[in-house]
Design a protein around this motif. Structure first.
Motif, short mmCIF file in Angstrom:
data_model
loop_
_atom_site.label_atom_id
_atom_site.label_comp_id
_atom_site.label_asym_id
_atom_site.label_seq_id
_atom_site.Cartn_x
_atom_site.Cartn_y
_atom_site.Cartn_z
N MET A 115 0.82 -1.22 0.00
CA MET A 115 0.00 0.00 0.00
C MET A 115 0.85 1.26 0.00
SD MET A 115 -3.20 -0.89 0.01
CE MET A 115 -3.76 0.79 0.32
N LYS A 168 1.65 -6.45 19.54
CA LYS A 168 1.33 -5.98 18.19
C LYS A 168 2.42 -5.05 17.67
CE LYS A 168 -3.66 -6.47 18.77
NZ LYS A 168 -4.08 -7.52 17.82
N GLY A 216 -0.46 8.41 6.45
CA GLY A 216 -1.72 8.63 7.13
C GLY A 216 -2.39 7.34 7.59
N LEU A 217 -2.05 6.21 6.98
CA LEU A 217 -2.63 4.92 7.37
C LEU A 217 -1.87 4.36 8.55
CD1 LEU A 217 -2.91 3.13 3.92
CD2 LEU A 217 -4.82 3.71 5.42
N SER A 218 -2.60 3.69 9.43
CA SER A 218 -1.89 3.00 10.49
C SER A 218 -2.41 1.58 10.64
CB SER A 218 -1.98 3.81 11.77
OG SER A 218 -2.65 3.14 12.76
N TYR A 219 -1.51 0.62 10.46
CA TYR A 219 -1.83 -0.80 10.57
C TYR A 219 -1.40 -1.31 11.93
CZ TYR A 219 -2.50 -1.21 5.53
OH TYR A 219 -2.94 -1.09 4.25
N THR A 220 -2.15 -2.27 12.45
CA THR A 220 -1.73 -2.94 13.67
C THR A 220 -1.67 -4.43 13.37
OG1 THR A 220 -3.01 -1.27 14.82
CG2 THR A 220 -2.12 -3.06 16.14
N LEU A 221 -0.47 -4.99 13.32
CA LEU A 221 -0.29 -6.41 13.01
C LEU A 221 0.01 -7.17 14.28
CD1 LEU A 221 2.01 -7.10 9.92
CD2 LEU A 221 -0.48 -7.09 10.05
N SER A 222 -0.71 -8.27 14.51
CA SER A 222 -0.38 -9.13 15.65
C SER A 222 0.96 -9.81 15.42
CB SER A 222 -1.45 -10.21 15.81
OG SER A 222 -2.60 -9.66 16.37
N ALA A 251 -8.23 4.28 1.72
CA ALA A 251 -8.72 3.64 2.94
C ALA A 251 -9.39 2.31 2.61
CB ALA A 251 -9.70 4.57 3.66
N LYS A 297 -8.87 0.32 0.01
CA LYS A 297 -7.88 -0.68 -0.39
C LYS A 297 -7.10 -1.21 0.81
CE LYS A 297 -5.42 -0.49 -4.14
NZ LYS A 297 -4.44 0.09 -5.11
N ALA A 298 -6.78 -0.31 1.73
CA ALA A 298 -6.04 -0.73 2.93
C ALA A 298 -6.91 -1.64 3.78
CB ALA A 298 -5.59 0.49 3.72
N THR A 311 -7.07 -5.34 3.02
CA THR A 311 -5.97 -6.24 3.39
C THR A 311 -6.24 -6.95 4.72
OG1 THR A 311 -4.70 -4.52 4.53
CG2 THR A 311 -4.26 -4.80 2.20
N THR A 328 -6.94 -10.67 13.75
CA THR A 328 -5.82 -10.32 14.61
C THR A 328 -5.24 -8.95 14.29
OG1 THR A 328 -4.30 -11.36 13.06
CG2 THR A 328 -5.09 -12.73 14.86
N ASP A 329 -5.54 -8.45 13.10
CA ASP A 329 -4.90 -7.22 12.66
C ASP A 329 -5.92 -6.13 12.42
OD1 ASP A 329 -2.68 -8.91 12.55
OD2 ASP A 329 -3.22 -9.47 10.51
N GLN A 330 -5.47 -4.90 12.40
CA GLN A 330 -6.39 -3.84 12.05
C GLN A 330 -5.68 -2.70 11.33
OE1 GLN A 330 -7.65 -2.86 16.22
NE2 GLN A 330 -7.19 -0.79 15.53
N VAL A 331 -6.47 -1.87 10.67
CA VAL A 331 -5.90 -0.74 9.96
C VAL A 331 -6.82 0.46 10.16
CG1 VAL A 331 -7.05 -1.46 7.81
CG2 VAL A 331 -5.15 0.12 7.70
N ARG A 332 -6.22 1.63 10.22
CA ARG A 332 -6.99 2.84 10.47
C ARG A 332 -6.41 4.00 9.69
NH1 ARG A 332 -10.04 5.09 15.12
NH2 ARG A 332 -9.72 7.34 15.08
N LEU A 333 -7.28 4.76 9.05
CA LEU A 333 -6.87 6.00 8.42
C LEU A 333 -7.64 7.12 9.10
CD1 LEU A 333 -5.45 7.62 6.10
CD2 LEU A 333 -7.43 7.17 4.70
N GLY A 334 -6.90 8.05 9.69
CA GLY A 334 -7.55 9.20 10.32
C GLY A 334 -7.24 10.46 9.53
#
Lengths: 246, 246, 246
Positions: free
Chosen positions: A80, A97, A104-110, C142, C144-145, C148, C170-176
């Motif tokens: 991305m 994590k 601007g995107l923030s991912y949180t991977l376990s 956002a 497309k992210a 994933t 288990t994972d997450q993604v955030r666009l602020g």
């Protein structure tokens, strides 16, 4: 444990892809000096070693530790990023994590439990008689040409020529690189070994953009392929076991 | 028998692809003046004739003879060449192999036994009333448009207009080219024939880059498509049988 | 009934693709002022409204009426146009066909019987508390992210921040996006709703090139996405129902 760093998206992408070519999950060693890893593929045929110095990062802070990562997900996430993006990495030890932020995107991977990942391989001590330095794209070209006729490739040295050869049922292809066409060649003994193109093809994808790779060869011995990444602030090494010529 | 030649990768690629569109294996006639071939597709619906003069080559030396080649493999091998590459060809009569060298790579392709390849077709003598000269891309465009509504295309002449028409169950498409939009048009009788798009689509891929093609048409008669290759030092001719309009 | 018009291929293509993302067949209203449409997708989850003023056309002439079109075929046909092409449209009421001409090609598409197409939806009257104006590509990024890690995405407002969030196992993604990163944001109440990425992904393809989109959000309410097309001479509106957060 603390790990917090910022790095060019491109450098991180190239690094992770060089590893994910062999393994889907990996255990990274973190420390104040940088990141490293040793991993062996599921079939025990190929090995990758990886080092990325803290100097490759825009900012870097880490205590000693170990984290397990799902490389497939990581490659996906980094896909991305634009090449001009900076990627921020930060470990949250409590939640297990890794947070990855970019554009601007923030991912949180376990994280994966490091004990669930294959143990680091023992690196065999090898004294290989031939050492050749060449453009990564030359190996890539030979591998692609070999694929048109066979599943295997022979790499060896014949006098002053590094050759790569593949034989199909009726057809064959050969790339010979003379000492002049190589960056360097030193040979203190014979070299000719057969390798599976499956592995070399994946590995050589990482070599397309690499100006200088070093390969070490022997007679029916593994091949070692070494190259620098991250503008000289990191290195990748592959080791691939030979197949028996029938 | 001797055959030894050097040629631009691009010219050789275009030549072989123009033939491989119809047949997978082919029997080439070699001689001091150049290379030629006549082949018919497995379904006996289309025919290709091909001539490449020795002038198309950088260097060329050949005695009279015949060789059989697997065109699929050859296209595959030539796919490895860059367009700026020179391709060296050399026949080894003893081993029944053709060696192909380019950009440091050297391929050795086994020849096919010419007697195992379909015999050269008899070229029907046809006196077709319409002859049109046009840009190859115009035919390509008509074929692609026709594919959106049908499996067949009608080519014909209506007054001063060369038309290409396709009819689906409910929809239709038509491209009309007036004498002004063509390079040339002469008609001494009516012309309207139906052709399978399967064949024309494959053929027209070779026409994309061709500035000038000549087509000959009649009423429910085959179409002949002729064009030059290799900067005028070679020519390709297709002949395609019509389908019956229902 | 009369309908005869000429328009840039690009504008028509973008228009039809914005609709065909939701429905395969559509009933257009034609009139002297332009073209419009309201349609709901087969699962009753999303709605599209579309208006294209006569000013978007190079030339335009139409009486009041209604025509049904197969959008899949239309997209296919328009795929043959170059972006610089002009497309001519003309209705033949007697034969129930639309003729489409471009670059010398002329297509004849059968009209669909308008009564065979799903009825126009009733547009729910919604008073949504949040209105945000942003670059279309930010929503696209956002979406497309989010893909994933999940099949769903949460869109909402948190203080001065428009956020888009997706949570996998288990994972997450955030666009602020802060007020500064948006073109505009007004909120008179809370907003947080969950949407299916299937729909948003298709919709957001049309948003890639759009500099300014307006979205309206509420708490577990539908999202409205509005944007201009055809250099301000047309507009598209999407309405997508929320999913229940589990």
């Amino acid at each position: 444990m603390v790990f917090r760093a910022v790095i060019d998206a491109d450098i991180l992408k190239d690094s992770i892809e060089a590893i994910s070519t062999l393994v889907d999950e990996a255990k990274f060693k973190l420390g104040p000096e940088g990141i490293s890893l040793m991993a062996v593929d599921p079939a025990n045929v190929a090995m990758v070693s990886f080092e990325l110095s803290s100097k490759a990062f825009d900012s870097y802070e880490s205590t000693e530790g170990e984290i397990g990562l799902d490389l497939i997900k990581l490659v996906n996430v980094l896909g991305m990023a634009k090449s001009s993006d900076k990627v921020g990495l930060e470990l949250n030890e409590k939640t297990h994590k890794l947070s990855i932020s970019m554009g601007g995107l923030s991912y949180t991977l376990s994280l994966l439990d490091p004990s669930s990942i294959r143990k680091e391989p023992k690196v065999p001590s090898l004294d290989l008689p031939v050492k050749a330095t060449l453009n990564g794209n030359d190996l890539r070209k030979a591998v692609k040409a070999a694929e048109t006729v066979s599943d295997h490739i022979i790499l060896g040295v014949d006098g002053d020529v590094l050759f790569m050869e593949a034989k199909g049922d009726t057809d064959q292809v050969r790339l010979g690189l003379t000492k002049d066409e190589l960056i360097d060649l030193t040979a203190s003994g014979p070299a000719r070994s057969l390798f599976s193109l499956d592995y070399l093809s994946d590995m050589s994808k990482s070599l397309k953009k690499v100006n200088e790779i070093t390969i070490h060869l022997g007679k029916d011995y593994p091949i070692k392929i070494n190259f620098m990444i991250a503008n000289g602030n990191g290195k990748v090494g592959y080791l691939l076991a030979p197949r028996i010529e029938s």
